[in-house]
Design a protein around this motif. Sequence first.
Motif, short mmCIF file in Angstrom:
data_model
loop_
_atom_site.label_atom_id
_atom_site.label_comp_id
_atom_site.label_asym_id
_atom_site.label_seq_id
_atom_site.Cartn_x
_atom_site.Cartn_y
_atom_site.Cartn_z
N GLY A 109 0.85 -1.19 0.00
CA GLY A 109 0.00 0.00 0.00
C GLY A 109 0.89 1.24 0.00
N GLU A 110 0.52 2.23 -0.80
CA GLU A 110 1.38 3.40 -0.97
C GLU A 110 1.62 4.12 0.35
N GLU A 111 0.59 4.10 1.23
CA GLU A 111 0.71 4.85 2.48
C GLU A 111 1.73 4.24 3.43
N ASN A 112 2.13 2.99 3.16
CA ASN A 112 3.07 2.32 4.06
C ASN A 112 4.49 2.23 3.51
N VAL A 113 4.71 2.85 2.36
CA VAL A 113 6.05 2.85 1.77
C VAL A 113 6.60 4.27 1.83
N PHE A 114 7.83 4.39 2.31
CA PHE A 114 8.42 5.71 2.52
C PHE A 114 9.52 5.92 1.49
N ASP A 115 9.12 6.55 0.39
CA ASP A 115 10.04 6.69 -0.73
C ASP A 115 10.82 7.99 -0.61
N TYR A 116 12.04 7.85 -0.13
CA TYR A 116 12.93 9.01 0.02
C TYR A 116 13.98 9.01 -1.08
N SER A 117 13.63 8.45 -2.24
CA SER A 117 14.67 8.24 -3.24
C SER A 117 14.83 9.37 -4.26
N ILE A 118 13.75 9.95 -4.72
CA ILE A 118 13.89 10.89 -5.85
C ILE A 118 13.55 12.33 -5.45
N GLY A 119 14.21 13.28 -6.12
CA GLY A 119 14.00 14.70 -5.81
C GLY A 119 12.88 15.29 -6.65
N ASN A 120 11.69 14.72 -6.50
CA ASN A 120 10.53 15.21 -7.25
C ASN A 120 9.73 16.12 -6.32
#
Lengths: 396, 396
Positions: B31-42
């Motif tokens: 689920g998107e709410e449980n993934v913490f994507d700190y990868s891209i500078g968007n």
Amino acid sequence: MISKKMQSLVASSSTIRAMFEEGKKLAAIHGEENVFDYSIGNPNVEPPENIKLAIKEILDEEKSTYVHGYMNNSGYDDVRETIALHINKKNELNLSKENIVMTCGAAGGLNITLKTLLNPGDEVIAFAPFFGEYNNYVNNFDGVLTVIPADTETFEPNIEVLSEKISSNTKAVIINSPNNPTGVIYSEETLKKLCDLLSKKQEEFNTSIYLISDEPYREIVYDNCEVPCVLKYYKNSFIGYSYSKSLSLPGERIGYVVINNDMDDFNDVVDSLNTANRILGFVNAPSLFQRVIGRCLDAEVDVNVYKRNRDLLYNHLIKVGFTCIKPQGAFYLFPKSPIEDDKKFCEDAKKFNLLLVPGSAFGCPGHIRISYCTSYEKIEKSLDAFTKLAKLYNLI
Amino acid sequence: MISKKMQSLVASSSTIRAMFEEGKKLAAIHGEENVFDYSIGNPNVEPPENIKLAIKEILDEEKSTYVHGYMNNSGYDDVRETIALHINKKNELNLSKENIVMTCGAAGGLNITLKTLLNPGDEVIAFAPFFGEYNNYVNNFDGVLTVIPADTETFEPNIEVLSEKISSNTKAVIINSPNNPTGVIYSEETLKKLCDLLSKKQEEFNTSIYLISDEPYREIVYDNCEVPCVLKYYKNSFIGYSYSKSLSLPGERIGYVVINNDMDDFNDVVDSLNTANRILGFVNAPSLFQRVIGRCLDAEVDVNVYKRNRDLLYNHLIKVGFTCIKPQGAFYLFPKSPIEDDKKFCEDAKKFNLLLVPGSAFGCPGHIRISYCTSYEKIEKSLDAFTKLAKLYNLI
């Protein structure tokens, strides 16, 4: 000190752009209304009204961080899928978003394609007359452009000469139909011959030879002519497309590359196009205009405006004694220069405030390019100047 | 078969982009709410409302063939002049439109600058940690990137090591401040030292050494910090700028290059940048967004949103035992990895659905980049995952 490559490029800079600048100078002296700038292919027909509406709708309906944000380097999935279906419908094909990479116009598309294909020294073949920038695009990746001389009767690709010239060093062949500068649409028969030859030569040399079809003028066609689709005839084929002409959006830099489903090393090619989009600095095709295209696939500029221009100017040129193939598409005329030295002829034309581009810029000396994407009234006003030019050369 | 250069590039493709794709996969599972994507500078901060208004005004007020048409390869004269004056006002300089080339973002700007400068084999120097794409941009033109190892105390350029490494083969030095990935702003003192060294070395080697300052984060600064302007300290300096971050328009590919007034071979450099813009396939920066920028020079995103994010996450990381320099700008944190193997650490982080980028991707192993341009609420929700990660490594 700039790089050696750029030193020679800057020195020989684009003939067409130079004319464009010269036009502005002449206009300052004689008044803009008295200068007839037939040098650059900057569409004068307005973009369809749908474009403006679509932009406003997108701004009001879609989330701004999405509309103006990063997406995959290949472009928005939904837009690519919509384009694939649109092409399928027109050509009875079976493309999906995987076959489409959104690009910064056709120029961006050709560059990422050539970056994908070329090792230094690889040969790319083009047929004269051709868009002069191919020289630079190929040179960007240290390829070598071989030019097949023009068949000045039909201005179709000379397949016989190609058959002699093509070698195991040939990585790609670029074609451009409807053609800049002649306006000729390559016939299905010619394309089939070309594709058959490429298939045969691939087998003979045990190499992959890619066909790159540069088609920014695909939609600018007259008299119900059709532009055959190379994807049907050759598996190792790309199409480079741009909305610069078909929607009058040249400044927005929006287009795409189509990769044939059956292409050798399909996945590597797609990955490489995406990577090339990223590392050459395009990153992605401009985002808002990707979304605009997704909503405007059926929009069209009014091609009749160009057709009227073609008819007016073509008929006049023939009347005053020029020899010229009748264009079926694009917005250029490519008459024969009355003298071999097309540059001198263009210099003479300037005396009548006519800005024309020498055919040598397209690998086809002895001819001149006239870009008629200008107003009908302006063309009418210029006819007298063409008559005077014809008289100077005793054509009438 | 794709080209040899692209084969290795595709194989090693962008770590950051790969994480971005991985994030989408994890989101599908957890689920998107449980993934913490700190990868891209968007950027997650919305573009200023002025942008939308300006677009609509332009569409209603300006002629569509002008707004979406070709202009000089360097961009619209009036927009370039407005930008020059804007920079002058902020920095007490004397620039005009001649000093500005509009580009497809900073990535486009860096590519045309490197194409202008580099002969094959020329050296470009960067200071670790640095934006990994510099490797590819330099490689596009067969240059060689030399990396000065990071000073992991200050993360400022190590001028002493530069002084040892720089040679008659050095064509350019690239800096990036506020820095991606550390958020450090290079001090005036450091820049002056750097520029003094370059001046001295130019004289010593009798060469031109160009300084390229990549500044997409110039406006993303906190605590009233100032970003010194290199144009004041060094004649052979370029600035590459982008509105991707300062106006949250990364997908639109709009930015510019500034060329110092006193640069060696100024005219050749400007001509070459324009030619490179054309032949690399950019042709020009997207036209509508050029016109938008012309009307929105004083527009700003709300930097406080990023500041709140920085404070929340920085304070938490310190609290749970990480070592990290406090960023003064950009939207990245660059903590030390508790183990030398930053890639393994990032793999471990994924167990807690944290997507982080290994410092090795920035030439600085033993660290990790956290891109905090995401929502405050999401960061809050992720703090527990960072605590668990810290516990895994016995930091607390």
